[in-house]
Write an enzyme that holds these catalytic residues in place. Sequence first.
Site, short mmCIF file in Angstrom:
data_model
loop_
_atom_site.label_atom_id
_atom_site.label_comp_id
_atom_site.label_asym_id
_atom_site.label_seq_id
_atom_site.Cartn_x
_atom_site.Cartn_y
_atom_site.Cartn_z
N GLU A 103 -5.93 7.08 -1.53
CA GLU A 103 -5.96 5.89 -0.67
C GLU A 103 -6.50 4.68 -1.42
OE1 GLU A 103 -4.67 5.36 2.41
OE2 GLU A 103 -3.82 7.24 1.75
N HIS A 144 0.84 -1.20 0.00
CA HIS A 144 0.00 0.00 0.00
C HIS A 144 0.88 1.25 0.00
CE1 HIS A 144 -3.45 2.58 1.27
NE2 HIS A 144 -2.49 3.25 1.92
N GLU A 145 1.90 1.27 0.86
CA GLU A 145 2.79 2.43 0.93
C GLU A 145 3.65 2.54 -0.33
OE1 GLU A 145 2.18 4.58 3.09
OE2 GLU A 145 0.86 3.31 4.27
N HIS A 178 1.76 4.35 -2.91
CA HIS A 178 1.84 5.80 -2.80
C HIS A 178 3.09 6.34 -3.49
CE1 HIS A 178 -1.58 6.69 -0.34
NE2 HIS A 178 -1.20 5.92 0.67
#
Length: 295
Positions: free
Chosen positions: A195, A139-140, A143
């Site tokens: 997100e 997930h990070e 980003h």
Amino acid sequence: MNSLARFLVLAGFAVALASCQMFTPPDVQESGFQPSDKPITVDNVAANSKLAEMAKAQHPRILATYGGEYSDPKLERMVAKVVGRLTVVSANPTQTYRITILNSPNVNAFALPGGYLYITRGLLALANDSAELAAVIAHEMGHVTANHGLQRQQLEAEEGLATKVVSDVLGDSPTAKAALIRGKLRLAQFSRNQELEADAIGIKSIGEAGFDPYAAGRFLQSMSAYTDFRSISGATDASLDFLATHPNTPQRIDLAQRHARQFGAPGVGSRDRDSFLAGIDGLLYGDTPEEGYVR
């Protein structure tokens, strides 16, 4: 530090961090989620002096806020193994990441532009297997590969300029207030879309890396239970926790499961639990002895 001081310290990170806001849309837009063609990474960050200075300046501040770096070679090897599997299947396999394990019992993970990833030992203690850890890291990484930090920085700068113009021209009129509210709503929508995009990129990555894609939904459920526990136990200062900046709702969990179903029914993929448990064996749990006393 008290809550206000911590908030002010964290506010300083807003420019650099791949920011996440506590907003979830009633109607989820899944189209257009894709990594940037030119992600800013550790390899090319030196070409941009501003980004290099930004990462260099924020790193020691993050260490100071989260208790410094937690050093455990066995644990670091386990985390690096997970990151390696994710990097191979990412949109840019040559991308380099710098992983720092933070010596904090708070459950959190975040990213800086330039491929700098941070994960707390508190989060490592909450995860149940390598697949759940991979879901958080992916997930990070999403980003970073989507350049979310830089995009948000640009939008915040534009909204800041617009706010100044509105204030100068319209003063404190109802029209000015309405314009400022619209600006805040644009930032909120932008953040929640980031997100959802990071979720989509992350689940795709862990599935392609051979991990259980349903791990993302499981970890979100664990985070929800953790938050409830913190509330019931009277714990304070949740500002350093993952859910302080990452929305967590049944809608988001449902979306994660829908993405996971693209790889098959539950049971597909590896959880790699034994390797994970071996890696966290001996991990310090809770507050450090230096910060208080054992009760």
